[in-house]
Enzyme design. Sequence first.
Site, PDB file in Angstrom:
ATOM      1  N   ARG A  65       0.892  -1.169   0.000  1.00 20.60           N
ATOM      2  CA  ARG A  65       0.000   0.000   0.000  1.00 20.60           C
ATOM      3  C   ARG A  65       0.923   1.209   0.000  1.00 20.60           C
ATOM      4  O   ARG A  65       1.580   1.507   1.017  1.00 20.60           O
ATOM      5  CB  ARG A  65      -0.885  -0.035   1.250  1.00 20.60           C
ATOM      6  N   HIS A  83      -6.573   1.164  -7.398  1.00 18.95           N
ATOM      7  CA  HIS A  83      -6.905   0.356  -6.220  1.00 18.95           C
ATOM      8  C   HIS A  83      -7.631  -0.903  -6.727  1.00 18.95           C
ATOM      9  O   HIS A  83      -8.834  -1.052  -6.535  1.00 18.95           O
ATOM     10  CB  HIS A  83      -7.801   1.155  -5.278  1.00 18.95           C
ATOM     11  N   GLN A  90      -9.858  -3.138  -4.295  1.00 21.34           N
ATOM     12  CA  GLN A  90     -11.158  -2.539  -3.986  1.00 21.34           C
ATOM     13  C   GLN A  90     -12.123  -2.753  -5.150  1.00 21.34           C
ATOM     14  O   GLN A  90     -13.286  -3.098  -4.951  1.00 21.34           O
ATOM     15  CB  GLN A  90     -11.001  -1.048  -3.708  1.00 21.34           C
ATOM     16  N   ASP A 124     -16.915   8.366  -3.073  1.00 15.61           N
ATOM     17  CA  ASP A 124     -15.715   8.159  -2.265  1.00 15.61           C
ATOM     18  C   ASP A 124     -15.372   9.492  -1.611  1.00 15.61           C
ATOM     19  O   ASP A 124     -15.925  10.538  -1.971  1.00 15.61           O
ATOM     20  CB  ASP A 124     -14.560   7.660  -3.148  1.00 15.61           C
ATOM     21  N   CYS A 156     -16.213   2.963  -0.831  1.00 12.10           N
ATOM     22  CA  CYS A 156     -15.135   2.062  -0.409  1.00 12.10           C
ATOM     23  C   CYS A 156     -14.677   2.304   1.028  1.00 12.10           C
ATOM     24  O   CYS A 156     -13.926   1.482   1.565  1.00 12.10           O
ATOM     25  CB  CYS A 156     -13.965   2.153  -1.378  1.00 12.10           C
ATOM     26  N   ARG A 194     -14.266  -7.366   0.493  1.00 10.25           N
ATOM     27  CA  ARG A 194     -12.813  -7.210   0.352  1.00 10.25           C
ATOM     28  C   ARG A 194     -12.120  -8.492   0.808  1.00 10.25           C
ATOM     29  O   ARG A 194     -11.157  -8.955   0.177  1.00 10.25           O
ATOM     30  CB  ARG A 194     -12.309  -6.027   1.192  1.00 10.25           C
TER      31      ARG A 194
END
Length: 303
Positions: free
Chosen positions: A103, A130, A133, A221, A261, A289
Amino acid sequence: MKRDLISILDLEAEDLEQIMQDAAALKALRKEGKEHPVLAGKNLAMIFEKPSTRTRISFEVGMNDLGGHALHLNHKDMQLGRGEEVRDTARVISRYVSGVMIRAFLHSTIEEFAAHATIPVINGLSDKEHPCQLLADIFTIREYFGSTEGIRVAWVGDGNNVCNSLILASGLTGMDLRIATPEGYRPDPAVVDRGRTVGGKVAVFNSPEEAVKDAEVIFTDTWISMGDETQQAQRVKAFAGYTVDEGLLKSADPDAIVMHCLPAHRGQEITDEVLDGPQSAVWDEAENRLHVQKAVLVNLLRT
């Protein structure tokens, strides 16, 4: 499937379908309480340059469910934090573990790591994409609608990394994607062009109402991603009118679902009434996830 998952475009249509099927099977096994240690003896290094809730927990629990082990590595506690080159860290870690999830602030960091690693590398989030996700999002849409083909999807808010992955995945999924962002916060035109080149149907608007009209799925988001905190006041002002609220939902399909998310800034990009309301798929999305990433791990690490 390619050795790494750095971009959603590392997947072919058959890879995506395999991950979706495996995720469904793994979710069912977990619900039934049946052990499935298919990655016994495998170790996953998890390198974090950014804070994490869902990514860390889902990967760590996922490896545990699969019979393996996950190591949480803060880059500041590693020699990376003292100036060791990414390529050298990649070469060394490859001698110890079965795979790496990173990450990172910069997408180029993950690309450099993968270029010098001899084990699978997974993008757990970067400034550009991402993919993990997005795979959970695709899985969630399939659970609600049975398929993603032809589903009308609206994105309302910042043209950020998740939005990029959604655009790039549009060709794989067959979704009809409509994006609403303020001027200055649109997704990278090169990403939009790439999404269209690989078969995606992507339209970009200024008006949230126009993007959401008859949509079956509405994404939003945070307006202030990690690294954008100094722009908070500017962004809140720019995104006025882009809140996903009950009024905006009236433009969508009556059976539309709303996705986010997380983490959510309640009262900014989404209201309490929508996030906690009957059309919210956010909590299923967050759970998924775990199941989708387990499927990714199985496909990349199982020998």
